[in-house]
Design a protein around this motif. Sequence first.
Motif, PDB file in Angstrom:
ATOM      1  N   ARG A 134       0.868  -1.183   0.000  1.00 22.15           N
ATOM      2  CA  ARG A 134       0.000   0.000   0.000  1.00 22.15           C
ATOM      3  C   ARG A 134       0.899   1.224   0.000  1.00 22.15           C
ATOM      4  NH1 ARG A 134      -4.970  -2.692   1.337  1.00 22.15           N
ATOM      5  NH2 ARG A 134      -6.032  -0.855   0.522  1.00 22.15           N
ATOM      6  N   ASP A 135       0.602   2.184  -0.855  1.00 25.92           N
ATOM      7  CA  ASP A 135       1.510   3.332  -0.980  1.00 25.92           C
ATOM      8  C   ASP A 135       1.420   4.302   0.193  1.00 25.92           C
ATOM      9  OD1 ASP A 135      -0.932   4.455  -1.679  1.00 25.92           O
ATOM     10  OD2 ASP A 135      -0.367   4.923  -3.745  1.00 25.92           O
ATOM     11  N   THR A 136       0.515   4.036   1.129  1.00 31.12           N
ATOM     12  CA  THR A 136       0.449   4.833   2.357  1.00 31.12           C
ATOM     13  C   THR A 136       1.224   4.190   3.502  1.00 31.12           C
ATOM     14  OG1 THR A 136      -1.661   3.731   2.782  1.00 31.12           O
ATOM     15  CG2 THR A 136      -1.756   5.954   1.848  1.00 31.12           C
ATOM     16  N   ASP A 137       1.730   2.980   3.298  1.00 32.15           N
ATOM     17  CA  ASP A 137       2.472   2.269   4.339  1.00 32.15           C
ATOM     18  C   ASP A 137       3.965   2.500   4.122  1.00 32.15           C
ATOM     19  OD1 ASP A 137       3.708   0.478   6.072  1.00 32.15           O
ATOM     20  OD2 ASP A 137       2.215  -1.107   5.747  1.00 32.15           O
ATOM     21  N   VAL A 138       4.474   3.585   4.701  1.00 31.50           N
ATOM     22  CA  VAL A 138       5.851   4.005   4.452  1.00 31.50           C
ATOM     23  C   VAL A 138       6.855   2.957   4.922  1.00 31.50           C
ATOM     24  CG1 VAL A 138       7.603   5.737   4.998  1.00 31.50           C
ATOM     25  CG2 VAL A 138       5.265   6.452   4.464  1.00 31.50           C
ATOM     26  N   GLU A 139       6.620   2.373   6.081  1.00 34.77           N
ATOM     27  CA  GLU A 139       7.572   1.376   6.580  1.00 34.77           C
ATOM     28  C   GLU A 139       7.629   0.163   5.664  1.00 34.77           C
ATOM     29  OE1 GLU A 139       9.810   1.941   8.948  1.00 34.77           O
ATOM     30  OE2 GLU A 139       8.905   3.934   8.835  1.00 34.77           O
ATOM     31  N   GLN A 140       6.499  -0.239   5.133  1.00 42.08           N
ATOM     32  CA  GLN A 140       6.484  -1.349   4.191  1.00 42.08           C
ATOM     33  C   GLN A 140       7.265  -0.992   2.925  1.00 42.08           C
ATOM     34  OE1 GLN A 140       2.805  -2.193   2.123  1.00 42.08           O
ATOM     35  NE2 GLN A 140       3.108  -4.413   2.278  1.00 42.08           N
ATOM     36  N   LEU A 141       7.084   0.241   2.433  1.00 41.46           N
ATOM     37  CA  LEU A 141       7.782   0.680   1.232  1.00 41.46           C
ATOM     38  C   LEU A 141       9.290   0.778   1.479  1.00 41.46           C
ATOM     39  CD1 LEU A 141       5.313   3.445   0.016  1.00 41.46           C
ATOM     40  CD2 LEU A 141       5.524   1.108  -0.838  1.00 41.46           C
ATOM     41  N   LYS A 142       9.683   1.174   2.690  1.00 37.16           N
ATOM     42  CA  LYS A 142      11.107   1.245   3.021  1.00 37.16           C
ATOM     43  C   LYS A 142      11.748  -0.136   3.068  1.00 37.16           C
ATOM     44  CE  LYS A 142      11.256   5.625   5.568  1.00 37.16           C
ATOM     45  NZ  LYS A 142      11.537   6.291   6.863  1.00 37.16           N
ATOM     46  N   SER A 143      10.929  -1.176   3.244  1.00 41.38           N
ATOM     47  CA  SER A 143      11.462  -2.539   3.355  1.00 41.38           C
ATOM     48  C   SER A 143      11.819  -3.159   1.997  1.00 41.38           C
ATOM     49  CB  SER A 143      10.444  -3.438   4.074  1.00 41.38           C
ATOM     50  OG  SER A 143       9.347  -3.755   3.205  1.00 41.38           O
ATOM     51  N   ILE A 144      11.430  -2.515   0.913  1.00 42.14           N
ATOM     52  CA  ILE A 144      11.763  -3.040  -0.422  1.00 42.14           C
ATOM     53  C   ILE A 144      13.284  -3.038  -0.568  1.00 42.14           C
ATOM     54  CG2 ILE A 144      11.558  -2.646  -2.907  1.00 42.14           C
ATOM     55  CD1 ILE A 144       8.877  -1.193  -2.299  1.00 42.14           C
ATOM     56  N   PRO A 145      13.881  -4.147  -0.967  1.00 39.90           N
ATOM     57  CA  PRO A 145      15.354  -4.216  -1.026  1.00 39.90           C
ATOM     58  C   PRO A 145      15.950  -3.278  -2.072  1.00 39.90           C
ATOM     59  CG  PRO A 145      14.365  -6.188  -1.990  1.00 39.90           C
ATOM     60  CD  PRO A 145      13.258  -5.439  -1.329  1.00 39.90           C
ATOM     61  N   PRO A 146      17.153  -2.770  -1.804  1.00 42.17           N
ATOM     62  CA  PRO A 146      17.793  -1.842  -2.752  1.00 42.17           C
ATOM     63  C   PRO A 146      18.131  -2.489  -4.087  1.00 42.17           C
ATOM     64  CG  PRO A 146      19.319  -2.450  -0.987  1.00 42.17           C
ATOM     65  CD  PRO A 146      17.979  -2.979  -0.597  1.00 42.17           C
ATOM     66  N   THR A 147      18.111  -3.821  -4.137  1.00 41.77           N
ATOM     67  CA  THR A 147      18.405  -4.537  -5.388  1.00 41.77           C
ATOM     68  C   THR A 147      17.174  -4.705  -6.275  1.00 41.77           C
ATOM     69  OG1 THR A 147      18.059  -6.603  -4.177  1.00 41.77           O
ATOM     70  CG2 THR A 147      20.331  -5.830  -4.405  1.00 41.77           C
ATOM     71  N   ALA A 148      15.990  -4.274  -5.809  1.00 38.95           N
ATOM     72  CA  ALA A 148      14.757  -4.433  -6.586  1.00 38.95           C
ATOM     73  C   ALA A 148      14.819  -3.619  -7.874  1.00 38.95           C
ATOM     74  CB  ALA A 148      13.550  -4.010  -5.751  1.00 38.95           C
ATOM     75  N   PHE A 149      14.063  -4.061  -8.875  1.00 42.00           N
ATOM     76  CA  PHE A 149      13.975  -3.382 -10.175  1.00 42.00           C
ATOM     77  C   PHE A 149      13.540  -1.935  -9.950  1.00 42.00           C
ATOM     78  CE2 PHE A 149      11.822  -3.716 -14.624  1.00 42.00           C
ATOM     79  CZ  PHE A 149      12.999  -3.314 -15.247  1.00 42.00           C
ATOM     80  N   HIS A 150      14.181  -0.996 -10.593  1.00 42.88           N
ATOM     81  CA  HIS A 150      13.901   0.451 -10.509  1.00 42.88           C
ATOM     82  C   HIS A 150      14.384   1.087  -9.200  1.00 42.88           C
ATOM     83  CE1 HIS A 150      11.369  -0.384 -13.906  1.00 42.88           C
ATOM     84  NE2 HIS A 150      10.283  -0.692 -13.243  1.00 42.88           N
ATOM     85  N   ARG A 151      14.741   0.288  -8.196  1.00 37.37           N
ATOM     86  CA  ARG A 151      14.952   0.822  -6.846  1.00 37.37           C
ATOM     87  C   ARG A 151      16.135   1.777  -6.766  1.00 37.37           C
ATOM     88  NH1 ARG A 151      11.725   1.620  -2.401  1.00 37.37           N
ATOM     89  NH2 ARG A 151      12.725   0.996  -0.456  1.00 37.37           N
ATOM     90  N   ASN A 152      17.197   1.521  -7.530  1.00 37.60           N
ATOM     91  CA  ASN A 152      18.384   2.387  -7.429  1.00 37.60           C
ATOM     92  C   ASN A 152      18.040   3.840  -7.726  1.00 37.60           C
ATOM     93  OD1 ASN A 152      17.906   1.515 -10.117  1.00 37.60           O
ATOM     94  ND2 ASN A 152      19.982   2.049 -10.738  1.00 37.60           N
ATOM     95  N   VAL A 153      17.244   4.065  -8.768  1.00 34.32           N
ATOM     96  CA  VAL A 153      16.880   5.441  -9.117  1.00 34.32           C
ATOM     97  C   VAL A 153      15.840   5.993  -8.142  1.00 34.32           C
ATOM     98  CG1 VAL A 153      15.905   6.931 -10.909  1.00 34.32           C
ATOM     99  CG2 VAL A 153      17.485   5.090 -11.539  1.00 34.32           C
ATOM    100  N   ASP A 154      14.885   5.159  -7.746  1.00 33.92           N
ATOM    101  CA  ASP A 154      13.869   5.607  -6.783  1.00 33.92           C
ATOM    102  C   ASP A 154      14.522   6.173  -5.521  1.00 33.92           C
ATOM    103  OD1 ASP A 154      11.997   4.648  -8.556  1.00 33.92           O
ATOM    104  OD2 ASP A 154      11.395   2.929  -7.332  1.00 33.92           O
ATOM    105  N   LEU A 155      15.530   5.466  -5.014  1.00 32.17           N
ATOM    106  CA  LEU A 155      16.179   5.890  -3.768  1.00 32.17           C
ATOM    107  C   LEU A 155      16.925   7.202  -3.946  1.00 32.17           C
ATOM    108  CD1 LEU A 155      17.466   2.454  -2.408  1.00 32.17           C
ATOM    109  CD2 LEU A 155      15.534   3.804  -1.563  1.00 32.17           C
ATOM    110  N   LEU A 156      17.504   7.423  -5.113  1.00 37.20           N
ATOM    111  CA  LEU A 156      18.161   8.706  -5.388  1.00 37.20           C
ATOM    112  C   LEU A 156      17.156   9.850  -5.359  1.00 37.20           C
ATOM    113  CD1 LEU A 156      20.488   7.756  -8.388  1.00 37.20           C
ATOM    114  CD2 LEU A 156      21.221   8.304  -6.060  1.00 37.20           C
ATOM    115  N   VAL A 157      15.990   9.612  -5.947  1.00 40.14           N
ATOM    116  CA  VAL A 157      14.942  10.635  -6.000  1.00 40.14           C
ATOM    117  C   VAL A 157      14.441  10.962  -4.589  1.00 40.14           C
ATOM    118  CG1 VAL A 157      12.596  11.110  -6.800  1.00 40.14           C
ATOM    119  CG2 VAL A 157      14.257  10.073  -8.359  1.00 40.14           C
ATOM    120  N   ILE A 158      14.214   9.933  -3.802  1.00 44.71           N
ATOM    121  CA  ILE A 158      13.737  10.149  -2.428  1.00 44.71           C
ATOM    122  C   ILE A 158      14.794  10.869  -1.599  1.00 44.71           C
ATOM    123  CG2 ILE A 158      13.008   8.990  -0.301  1.00 44.71           C
ATOM    124  CD1 ILE A 158      11.903   6.728  -2.184  1.00 44.71           C
ATOM    125  N   GLU A 159      16.064  10.510  -1.799  1.00 46.19           N
ATOM    126  CA  GLU A 159      17.160  11.137  -1.043  1.00 46.19           C
ATOM    127  C   GLU A 159      17.246  12.638  -1.340  1.00 46.19           C
ATOM    128  OE1 GLU A 159      20.377  11.803   1.477  1.00 46.19           O
ATOM    129  OE2 GLU A 159      18.897  10.168   1.397  1.00 46.19           O
TER     130      GLU A 159
END
Length: 357
Positions: A134-159
């Motif tokens: 659920r996109d309102t569950d921030v802790e759940q979204l933070k648990s997605i591993p950094p190796t997941a598809f698209h995740r490397n760029v997503d984390l840069l954007v959030i940072e």
Amino acid sequence: MSSDKTPIFITGATGYIGGSVLERLLSHPSASTFEITALVRNEEKAKILESKFPVKVVVGNHQQLDKLESLAESSHVVFHTADADDEPAAKAILSGLRKRHANLGDLPILIHTSGTGVLTDDARGLYVTDTIYRDTDVEQLKSIPPTAFHRNVDLLVIEADTQGYARTHIIFPSTIYGIASGPLFEAGISNPYSIQVPRLIEAALARKQAGMVGKGVPLWPDVHINDVADLYIVLFDSIVSNPDKTGHGWEGLFFGENGEHSWYQISRAIGEVLVSLGISTDPEPTSFTTEELIKYFGSEWMGNYSGTNSRARADRGRALGWKPKFTTEDLLKSIKPEVEAILKKKAAGEGRTHTKV
């Protein structure tokens, strides 16, 4: 152009999502207050776009990082709808926004495009997961591993948001469907086709029978191109009118979905269309072999992507007032026009151009 206009930069304007978003910006009630710039690789499309629409066009590509950085630095709002996995391009855009913030004191806005592929597993068509994000569950979204598809760029954007030099938001479309329409598409500027379902259709046409990964049982969310493009505008309007009440950073992740399908449902619907057109005698899909995954999808990994689970609920967008209209039933109905469009292009000897999922 007047300096009191809001400078907006959009990438991917000739693409499926980007073209649909640009359509809505051009027809927006406040369009006369926008100063829109698009980066376009194809010179012919660039000429048509600039001559027929109120858009400033810069000819270039996403490998020209200095150009990307400069265009971002010149913009208060950036819609990044191109390749979700191009890390150098994302870094260039973020660098431009950082410079804008440092030099002007402006807090620029980035609406980045990712995808629910970030939620995928390695089901290979064999099982359904119980995990629903659920996109309102921030802790759940933070648990997605950094190796997941698209995740490397997503984390840069959030940072970037965490560091405070930009307000960032990410939209995660799911399986997008529907043939896009509107002036940009009619002018031949933007690509009207999606990627996931057409790839399965093209494989089915080549083997003359619908195919699926494994048993086709995993589930994915789906969203019509018009609905997901509307989500960008609902989010944009909320950012402009209620910035303090619009989530950003970790609170600014928005799934795009309005239903859920199994891969078997997609393949079975393709099979039924192929039978109705006399291309196949059996609507029941059969499992792709490893060799077929490589042949039709380019690699075993990319082929197995259509056998993953990705389960999501778009609570955050709906809370902003997003009201998607199309459902999974519409997805299944959209397959016949997609098949017909592919056959028409094949008959004309044209290839298909896909935007990346």
